[in-house]
Design a protein around this motif. Sequence first.
Motif: not given
Length: 313
Positions: A7-17
């Motif tokens: 989940v944390m990895k996915a959030n980082v990826l989402r926030h970096t487009n």
Amino acid sequence: QYIEALVMKANVLRHTNQSQKALSCYDEIMQLKDFASLEQKNPELFAKIIMNHGWVLHNLARYTEASEKLIESERLINKYGTLIDNKHIAQMYYLRAIELFEEAMYEKAADYCNKALYYDQLAYGDNAVELCSSLNQLGAIRQKQNNIAEALQLFLRSYHIRLNYYGEKNLFTTISLRNYAKTLLRRGNLEDLNTVHELFQKVLSIRKELSKNGMASGWLAQIYLDMADYYNKVENYSSAKLNISIAEDLYSTGGTDRDIATCKMQRGIIFYNEGRMNEASEEFSTAIDIRKKYYGEDHPYMVELKGWVNKCN
């Protein structure tokens, strides 16, 4: 713990487009054996996963799937409300507001946005920077409803909160300032034009600097399109077309085809104002071909474009 790490990895990826990579994380989560029992063991984490999965799907323009996830997350929050933090409840309502805004259901979107603000205030306080996304979204809704006075107040409140928190040379601060200037332009008062131009130039200058430090090019493209809108209003069509071309080039490397459609539409409007009806119609038709992949025939975006084509004939 592995689910939380994903989940944390996915959030980082989402926030970096990097939405496609984020989606892969959520797909992996859904296939894990432990996910089947997660709702009973950790309803807050489960609801957060469903909600953010919907957000990523929305970013990828997979609107039907996104809507299903967001509606499911709302059901979970209604079921487990006392077990879920106010900040996560606020986020869900905010995402539902965005979804409904895209569907042009503005009154319902406003209801969800106000709910988001209520829970944001419970979680963070009355003047916290976390309120600004909902303030900006509500401002966009009110602008669509032609409630320009309230939209200006909401954008200005967001700008002052972000200015105080982040300072002037920050992307989020420029988002609020740009929204305020854009709404002034939409108000249509001649006495606002000089102020609008000054504010757009200020945002452009800051974003040029930010782009040197890794800011996504789409944010720079956005303000060039705004400048084009200003030049159209003052009938400086050559400058308007130049700014659209710059925006389109930037979007070609850091945007989506929906962004390109916006450029086509804006160029079509300039051609129309110049009396170049055939070229205008071609631009509008290209924008329609792009947008019909995402919107139904009766969506206001499509209706507006078809209206422009009819004007050209």
